[in-house]
Design an enzyme around this catalytic site. Structure first.
Site, PDB file in Angstrom:
ATOM      1  N   GLU A   1     -11.237   4.772  -0.127  1.00 17.72           N
ATOM      2  CA  GLU A   1     -11.278   5.130   1.292  1.00 17.72           C
ATOM      3  C   GLU A   1     -12.078   6.407   1.579  1.00 17.72           C
ATOM      4  O   GLU A   1     -11.820   7.451   1.033  1.00 17.72           O
ATOM      5  CB  GLU A   1      -9.863   5.271   1.879  1.00 17.72           C
ATOM      6  CG  GLU A   1      -8.808   5.942   1.012  1.00 17.72           C
ATOM      7  CD  GLU A   1      -7.954   4.927   0.257  1.00 17.72           C
ATOM      8  OE1 GLU A   1      -8.529   4.023  -0.360  1.00 17.72           O
ATOM      9  OE2 GLU A   1      -6.725   5.079   0.292  1.00 17.72           O
TER      10      GLU A   1
ATOM     11  N   LYS B   1       2.452   3.431  -5.782  1.00 19.25           N
ATOM     12  CA  LYS B   1       1.867   2.442  -6.709  1.00 19.25           C
ATOM     13  C   LYS B   1       2.881   1.997  -7.778  1.00 19.25           C
ATOM     14  O   LYS B   1       2.785   0.886  -8.286  1.00 19.25           O
ATOM     15  CB  LYS B   1       0.583   2.984  -7.367  1.00 19.25           C
ATOM     16  CG  LYS B   1      -0.443   3.542  -6.362  1.00 19.25           C
ATOM     17  CD  LYS B   1      -0.737   2.638  -5.181  1.00 19.25           C
ATOM     18  CE  LYS B   1      -1.300   3.384  -3.984  1.00 19.25           C
ATOM     19  NZ  LYS B   1      -1.252   2.682  -2.712  1.00 19.25           N
TER      20      LYS B   1
ATOM     21  N   ASP C   1      -3.585  -2.911  -2.226  1.00 16.98           N
ATOM     22  CA  ASP C   1      -4.679  -1.934  -2.125  1.00 16.98           C
ATOM     23  C   ASP C   1      -4.669  -0.975  -3.321  1.00 16.98           C
ATOM     24  O   ASP C   1      -3.693  -0.891  -4.070  1.00 16.98           O
ATOM     25  CB  ASP C   1      -4.516  -1.141  -0.810  1.00 16.98           C
ATOM     26  CG  ASP C   1      -5.748  -0.286  -0.501  1.00 16.98           C
ATOM     27  OD1 ASP C   1      -6.837  -0.610  -1.015  1.00 16.98           O
ATOM     28  OD2 ASP C   1      -5.621   0.700   0.241  1.00 16.98           O
ATOM     29  N   ASN C   2      -5.786  -0.270  -3.476  1.00 18.44           N
ATOM     30  CA  ASN C   2      -5.920   0.820  -4.461  1.00 18.44           C
ATOM     31  C   ASN C   2      -5.639   0.387  -5.894  1.00 18.44           C
ATOM     32  O   ASN C   2      -4.922   1.081  -6.631  1.00 18.44           O
ATOM     33  CB  ASN C   2      -4.987   1.991  -4.095  1.00 18.44           C
ATOM     34  CG  ASN C   2      -5.280   2.549  -2.719  1.00 18.44           C
ATOM     35  OD1 ASN C   2      -4.494   2.355  -1.794  1.00 18.44           O
ATOM     36  ND2 ASN C   2      -6.403   3.220  -2.564  1.00 18.44           N
TER      37      ASN C   2
ATOM     38  N   ASP D   1       0.834  -1.215   0.000  1.00 18.89           N
ATOM     39  CA  ASP D   1       0.000   0.000   0.000  1.00 18.89           C
ATOM     40  C   ASP D   1       0.866   1.262   0.000  1.00 18.89           C
ATOM     41  O   ASP D   1       0.534   2.244   0.632  1.00 18.89           O
ATOM     42  CB  ASP D   1      -0.910  -0.024   1.250  1.00 18.89           C
ATOM     43  CG  ASP D   1      -2.001   1.036   1.191  1.00 18.89           C
ATOM     44  OD1 ASP D   1      -2.377   1.441   0.079  1.00 18.89           O
ATOM     45  OD2 ASP D   1      -2.473   1.449   2.267  1.00 18.89           O
TER      46      ASP D   1
HETATM   47  C1  LIG Z   1      -1.398   5.024   1.181  1.00 13.94           C
HETATM   48  S1  LIG Z   1      -0.276   5.396   2.436  1.00 13.94           S
HETATM   49  C2  LIG Z   1      -0.344   3.970   3.487  1.00 13.94           C
HETATM   50  C3  LIG Z   1      -1.647   3.847   4.217  1.00 13.94           C
HETATM   51  C4  LIG Z   1      -1.669   2.761   5.262  1.00 13.94           C
HETATM   52  N1  LIG Z   1      -1.222   1.496   4.723  1.00 13.94           N
HETATM   53  C5  LIG Z   1      -3.084   2.588   5.792  1.00 13.94           C
HETATM   54  O1  LIG Z   1      -3.910   1.998   5.078  1.00 13.94           O
HETATM   55  O2  LIG Z   1      -3.361   3.039   6.894  1.00 13.94           O
HETATM   56  C6  LIG Z   1       1.277   5.217   1.634  1.00 13.94           C
HETATM   57  C7  LIG Z   1       2.496   5.395   2.522  1.00 13.94           C
HETATM   58  O3  LIG Z   1       3.603   4.820   1.847  1.00 13.94           O
HETATM   59  C8  LIG Z   1       4.747   5.604   2.038  1.00 13.94           C
HETATM   60  N2  LIG Z   1       5.613   5.307   0.899  1.00 13.94           N
HETATM   61  C9  LIG Z   1       5.489   5.748  -0.382  1.00 13.94           C
HETATM   62  N3  LIG Z   1       6.418   5.181  -1.160  1.00 13.94           N
HETATM   63  C10 LIG Z   1       7.134   4.349  -0.366  1.00 13.94           C
HETATM   64  C11 LIG Z   1       8.216   3.469  -0.597  1.00 13.94           C
HETATM   65  N4  LIG Z   1       8.737   3.316  -1.819  1.00 13.94           N
HETATM   66  N5  LIG Z   1       8.709   2.770   0.449  1.00 13.94           N
HETATM   67  C12 LIG Z   1       8.163   2.909   1.696  1.00 13.94           C
HETATM   68  N6  LIG Z   1       7.143   3.731   1.974  1.00 13.94           N
HETATM   69  C13 LIG Z   1       6.629   4.436   0.959  1.00 13.94           C
HETATM   70  C14 LIG Z   1       4.243   7.035   2.112  1.00 13.94           C
HETATM   71  O4  LIG Z   1       5.155   7.844   2.835  1.00 13.94           O
HETATM   72  C15 LIG Z   1       2.899   6.848   2.807  1.00 13.94           C
HETATM   73  O5  LIG Z   1       3.049   7.035   4.188  1.00 13.94           O
HETATM   74 MG   LIG Z   2      -4.268   2.344   0.256  1.00 17.42          MG
END
Ligand SMILES: C[S@@+](CC[C@H](N)C(=O)[O-])C[C@H]1O[C@@H](n2cnc3c(N)ncnc32)[C@H](O)[C@@H]1O
Ligand SMILES: [Mg+2]
Length: 242
Positions: free
Chosen positions: A227, A171, A196-197, A168
């Site tokens: 969401e 993407k 997800d998504n 998640d």
């Molecule tokens: C959609 S949110 C996660 C939501 C969480 N899983 C929830 O449902 O409560 C995406 C998160 O992934 C982190 N993120 C984005 N790219 C990433 C990567 N390549 N590696 C680790 N974290 C990453 C972002 O900082 C963000 O906090």
């Molecule tokens: Mg998500």
């Protein structure tokens, strides 16, 4: 449109339009810090109250959590698999970490990988408030840089592969990060991948990969809702490695 729906829609648009959400993982207006304050001030120290507080906040000021509706699919997938070791890619403010960890048996563990220091810090505090700190280890960084640390944590748990992976994060990283996990033997027969998504924003390369490799994966796509928006379609893709 009701004022609450208008304000949620606007806060979703502003968050998704902000460049910080893609680069740094936060909406750029301090809402994640306000969420933490809301949890610490208002939630009782248990998972249900913490999740309810986050859902209530996100209905006013949108947050990119899996949310209470889609979250039921995540709950069901976790409880079906009964994992001992879980990996989460993307923690944000810790909502899904609380959701997953609250279902884990004694001795089971979630390792949650999050690129942002600020989000990692918020997640640790939210998880602690929910009383789940002993079940969740937040690792700050990108998978490509943290493979050895993740491998070491798995070894400490006497496990070779993850039983369940919740994907998640960015993407564009769904497929490359799955391939890193595969290359390093961190996933194997029986590992469940919950992505997800898959409609909003979508990850077509990942979806094609798991859907076309029928010899390696058994895959089901579940239609659901984006969401905190009951009228916006989304989907999750659940694959089991053969
Ligand atoms: C959609 S949110 C996660 C939501 C969480 N899983 C929830 O449902 O409560 C995406 C998160 O992934 C982190 N993120 C984005 N790219 C990433 C990567 N390549 N590696 C680790 N974290 C990453 C972002 O900082 C963000 O906090
Ligand atoms: Mg998500």
């Amino acid at each position: 449109m009701a004022p609450e729906v208008l304000s949620r829609t606007w806060s979703c648009i502003t968050a998704l339009a902000s460049s910080t959400i893609w680069r740094e993982g936060h909406a750029g207006d301090g809402r994640e810090k306000l969420l933490l304050k809301s949890v610490l001030d208002n939630a009782e120290k248990n998972p249900q109250s913490v999740m309810r507080t986050i859902d209530q906040f996100a209905r006013r000021s949108w947050l990119m959590n899996i949310g209470d509706d889609k979250g039921l699919l995540l709950d069901r997938a976790v409880s079906n698999r009964k994992p001992r070791v879980v990996l989460e890619l993307g923690a944000y403010v810790g909502y899904s970490a609380v959701r997953i960890a609250s279902q884990l048996d004694e001795g089971s563990k979630l390792i949650s990988l999050e690129m942002s220091a600020e989000n990692s810090n918020i997640t640790r505090q939210v998880v602690h408030h929910a009383g789940l700190a002993d079940k969740v280890q937040v690792v700050e960084g990108f998978l490509k840089d943290k493979v050895e640390e993740v491998q070491r944590l798995l070894q400490e748990l006497n496990a070779k592969t993850f039983d369940f992976v919740f994907i998640d994060h960015d993407k564009n990283c769904y497929l490359p990060d799955f391939l890193i996990l595969k290359e390093h033997g961190l996933v194997g027969k029986g590992t469940v991948l919950f992505a997800d998504n898959m409609k909003i924003p979508g990850s077509p390369e990942y979806r094609d990969y798991v859907q076309k490799n029928v010899d390696d994966f058994e895959t089901i796509e579940h239609k659901t809702r984006f969401e905190y928006f009951s009228w916006l379609p989304d989907s999750v893709v659940i694959s089991t490695l053969k």
